[in-house]
Design a protein around this motif. Structure first.
Motif, mmCIF file in Angstrom:
data_model
loop_
_atom_site.group_PDB
_atom_site.id
_atom_site.type_symbol
_atom_site.label_atom_id
_atom_site.label_comp_id
_atom_site.label_asym_id
_atom_site.label_seq_id
_atom_site.Cartn_x
_atom_site.Cartn_y
_atom_site.Cartn_z
ATOM 1 N N THR A 117 1.160 -1.167 0.505
ATOM 2 C CA THR A 117 0.125 -0.221 0.025
ATOM 3 C C THR A 117 1.273 1.249 -0.035
ATOM 4 O O THR A 117 0.296 2.380 -0.813
ATOM 5 N N ASP A 118 1.612 1.273 1.079
ATOM 6 C CA ASP A 118 3.159 2.301 0.849
ATOM 7 C C ASP A 118 3.102 2.707 -0.570
ATOM 8 O O ASP A 118 3.552 3.735 -1.007
ATOM 9 N N ALA A 119 3.379 1.448 -1.109
ATOM 10 C CA ALA A 119 4.327 1.522 -2.955
ATOM 11 C C ALA A 119 3.284 2.098 -3.983
ATOM 12 O O ALA A 119 3.660 3.174 -4.361
ATOM 13 N N SER A 120 2.291 1.584 -4.074
ATOM 14 C CA SER A 120 1.539 2.208 -4.141
ATOM 15 C C SER A 120 0.768 3.686 -4.190
ATOM 16 O O SER A 120 0.426 4.803 -4.906
ATOM 17 N N LEU A 121 0.719 4.290 -3.192
ATOM 18 C CA LEU A 121 0.414 5.693 -2.478
ATOM 19 C C LEU A 121 1.803 6.202 -2.840
ATOM 20 O O LEU A 121 1.496 6.914 -3.818
ATOM 21 N N VAL A 122 3.382 5.907 -2.976
ATOM 22 C CA VAL A 122 4.537 6.376 -3.741
ATOM 23 C C VAL A 122 4.122 7.017 -5.090
ATOM 24 O O VAL A 122 4.739 7.940 -6.004
#
Length: 709
Positions: A389-394
């Motif tokens: 999820t962090d990667a998707s946000l970044v």
């Protein structure tokens, strides 16, 4: 929106409780669907259940009691039993077994150390151990008795030994009893008598699970495990359901409360009380049943269903409009006879943690998960490890200001800070490290899909991928394209994130009964038919209720194997063939078995001329619940699709690009076409349309992604 303006008639409500969110879906008489989410409330899950009802009522402009008076049926998928088993938070169980056979659950099968574990863990045999037993040796009592494999009493039950065993176990604090005798599946008289003695000694309120009531198949280990696990979760589950039902009745609900089962149908709350173990994994199964309900409507009979949440990626198959099933399951490395919709999982969810593997110098994702608490770093709940999820946000796939609608804000700076150390270790920018996390997670997902299709003799090119769950549509297009599927479908758009709740609401009343009486060729067809008649009567009794008015529909199956083999294949049976004078039933069964065996394992694996034997006979019953079809959507306008834009980092181009964002307010309109690259935002989920992909909407509001490159 107000109740009286949208509803002319009764609603059907489905509620699915997950570890993070409780999903609610309401089916209106005209086929319109309403859905919402609230936070789950472990360990008091009933608060989340009732909170979901209250939130749905609020969105309809009424209070809970007013809404419930308009609800004709509530169906519920839950995690109470699953959570109790996974966290080992259940009753203190005592086991009573046949003398000399008390340790079957401890000895296990030869694969007890590795059942259900990941391949990379399976290879580390020297570091493996058996799972902690649910009943230790100190709470196992053996009693003299013996019934043979034909059901004849060889040695009578020693009732004095039973009374002594129960007295000792009660003194040791046992709260629930499991009884697993060697040949109770042939004659349960001794198990039934032990249950009577337990209640005489320990009181009528104590829960007793008999292995013959959980499974009627050969396999004392699996039956013992099933009885133990059922006893372990029974009181927790039944008390929870009693609290839910009481609260609903107090608010004026008068309809039936149905509970989702892992086998793919609902049961009345009274039936669940005897075997709450059947509610395991009922939420993921609900999603598969919802997909089956949709498959016939959109004329796509072959579907790969994918459910992506915070912890795992779950895959199941629908073949010719029916879900693939399994005759058993594995929980915490314990095997048990529990017929279920065949759902397989891999630890690649939104909360899966990415890490740098020092040994290989590579990036790994999962199976460890940040869970709901603290969750991904971007949740702002104390998590610091990088997740999917962090990667998707970044990368800009999801909007920090528009997550679960506007109810939750994400912390982009925290997500970048979590991923930055990985980028340093890999010699990459933060964006490329984030893209790597997404790519590896999607490869894990695609590998599971291949394992469920190619390794079973199915061609993914004959399937569409149906993507649901909160994070499913983010990765659906790439996964479907990677395996060669025809398309990726986000079902009914905004409802896709609460899809399991829809499936629970749409599920039919079902029950199965099976017999483990083996039969070898030449088959006694009269005896086989008489056995099916008995199974059919049992199914009819289990489905006897005034809650459903439809007629009982029956189907029959046989689990068949080569004589002397230990693994079986399940074949459907036209029962009329047993009374037919045409053809050779034995030859036909052997040919059907060989054909299916060849499809799964190749022609070279078959053994032509080898006799087959019937291992399990099974009757499956269904009584259809009333439910509407799906309503058509309108073509939409500027009020239903807001066209925005934001910068998104597309890995294929290795650069940031200003990208159109189609934010849908309300139902997904029909007749829309969105060319990739693009982002389709809905209140509870986001669809990522990569370059070379095209998203189109059909008459029902399904978003269908196809591929040009």
């Amino acid at each position: 929106m107000h109740l009286d303006k949208v509803i002319d008639g009764d609603l059907i409500v489905g509620i699915d409780i997950g570890g993070t969110f409780t999903d609610v879906c309401a089916m209106l008489p005209d086929g319109t669907l309403l859905s919402t989410k609230v936070s789950s409330t472990p360990p008091n899950f009933e608060q989340g259940f009732l909170g979901g009802i209250a939130e749905l009522a609020r969105e309809l402009g009424v209070d809970g009691p007013t809404l419930l008076k308009r609800v004709s049926r509530i169906a519920h998928g839950m995690t109470v039993a699953t959570n109790a088993l996974l966290t080992r938070d259940g009753d203190r169980v005592g086991l009573i077994a046949t003398a000399g056979h008390g340790e079957a659950s401890l000895i296990m099968r030869g694969g007890g150390r590795t059942a259900g574990v990941l391949p990379e863990e399976m290879l580390r045999v020297q570091h493996s151990d058996k799972p902690e037993p649910f009943v230790p040796r100190s709470r196992i009592r053996e009693v003299p008795e013996r019934i043979d494999r034909n059901g004849a009493i060889v040695a009578p039950l020693n009732e004095g030994a039973v009374r002594q065993a129960v007295t000792e176990l009660v003194a040791e604090g046992v709260e629930s009893f499991a009884v697993a005798l060697l040949w109770s599946i042939r004659n349960p008289v001794h198990e039934n008598r032990i249950a009577e003695i337990i209640r005489e000694v320990a009181g009528d309120e104590v829960h007793v699970t008999l292995s013959s009531g959980i499974s009627d198949r050969v396999g004392e280990y699996e039956r013992s495990v099933g009885a133990i696990m059922n006893a372990f979760v029974a009181d927790r589950t039944n008390r929870y359901l009693a609290r839910v039902e009481t609260s609903l009745r107090d608010q004026g609900f008068t309809g039936p409360l149905m509970i989702m089962q892992c086998a793919g149908g609902v049961a009345t709350i009274e039936r669940i009380a005897d075997a709450p173990i059947t509610t395991l994994q009922s939420g993921p199964v609900g999603g598969v049943i919802g997909s089956t309900y949709l498959a016939s409507t959109i004329d796509r009979p072959n579907l790969i269903t994918t459910d992506l949440g915070g912890t795992s990626f779950d895959v199941a198959l629908i073949i010719d409009g029916a879900p693939e099933r399994a005759s058993g399951t594995v929980l915490d490395r314990f095997d048990l006879h529990l017929p279920t919709v065949d759902v397989r999982s891999v630890g690649a969810g939104g909360g899966s943690i990415a890490r740098f593997d020092e040994a290989s110098g590579s990036l790994r994702v999962g199976p460890q998960s940040a869970g709901a608490m603290p969750g991904p770093a971007c949740y702002g709940r104390g998590g610091t490890e990088p997740t999917v999820t962090d990667a998707s946000l970044v990368l800009g796939y999801i909007d920090a200001e528009y997550f679960v609608g506007t109810r939750m804000k994400l912390d982009l700076a925290a997500a970048r800070a979590a991923i930055e150390p990985l980028g340093v270790q890999l010699g990459m920018s933060i964006e490329d490290a984030a893209a790597g996390i997404i790519s590896i997670a999607e490869h894990l997902m695609a590998d599971l899909i291949r394992g469920m299709t190619v390794e079973r003799g199915y061609d993914p090119r004959d399937f569409d991928v149906l993507a649901f769950g909160g994070a499913g549509p983010q990765h659906a297009g790439n996964c479907a394209q990677a395996v060669g599927a025809r398309s990726a479908i986000v079902p009914l758009g905004v409802v896709s994130s609460t899809w399991s709740a829809l499936g629970v609401a749409a599920a039919d009343l079902t029950a199965s009964s099976e017999s483990g009486q083996r039969m070898s060729a030449p088959f006694d067809l009269d005896a086989l038919d008489a056995g099916f008649e008995e199974l059919a009567r049992d199914v009819a009794g289990r489905l006897a209720t005034d809650a459903v008015t439809s007629e009982l529909q029956l189907g029959y199956e046989l689990d068949v194997q080569y004589t002397g083999q230990i693994h079986q294949l399940t074949l459907t049976l036209d029962r009329q063939r047993l009374s037919s004078t045409e053809g050779d039933f034995g030859a036909e069964l052997s040919d059907s078995f060989t054909s299916e065996y060849a499809r799964l394992y190749g022609d070279a694996a078959t053994l032509p001329g080898t006799p087959v034997e019937i291992v399990v006979s099974r009757a499956n019953g269904t009584r259809a619940t009333t439910k509407p079809g799906f309503a058509h959507t309108d073509s939409g306008n500027d009020l239903t699709v807001q066209v925005l834009s934001r910068a998104v980092y597309w890995p294929s181009a290795h650069e940031w690009q200003e990208t159109p964002v189609y934010r849908i307010v309300g139902r997904v309109p029909s007749g829309q076409t969105w060319m990739g690259p693009g982002i389709v935002e809905m209140p509870h989920t986001t669809l990522v349309v990569h370059p070379g992909q095209i998203a189109e909407t059909d008459l029902f509001g399904n978003i269908i992604v196809t591929f040009t490159a």
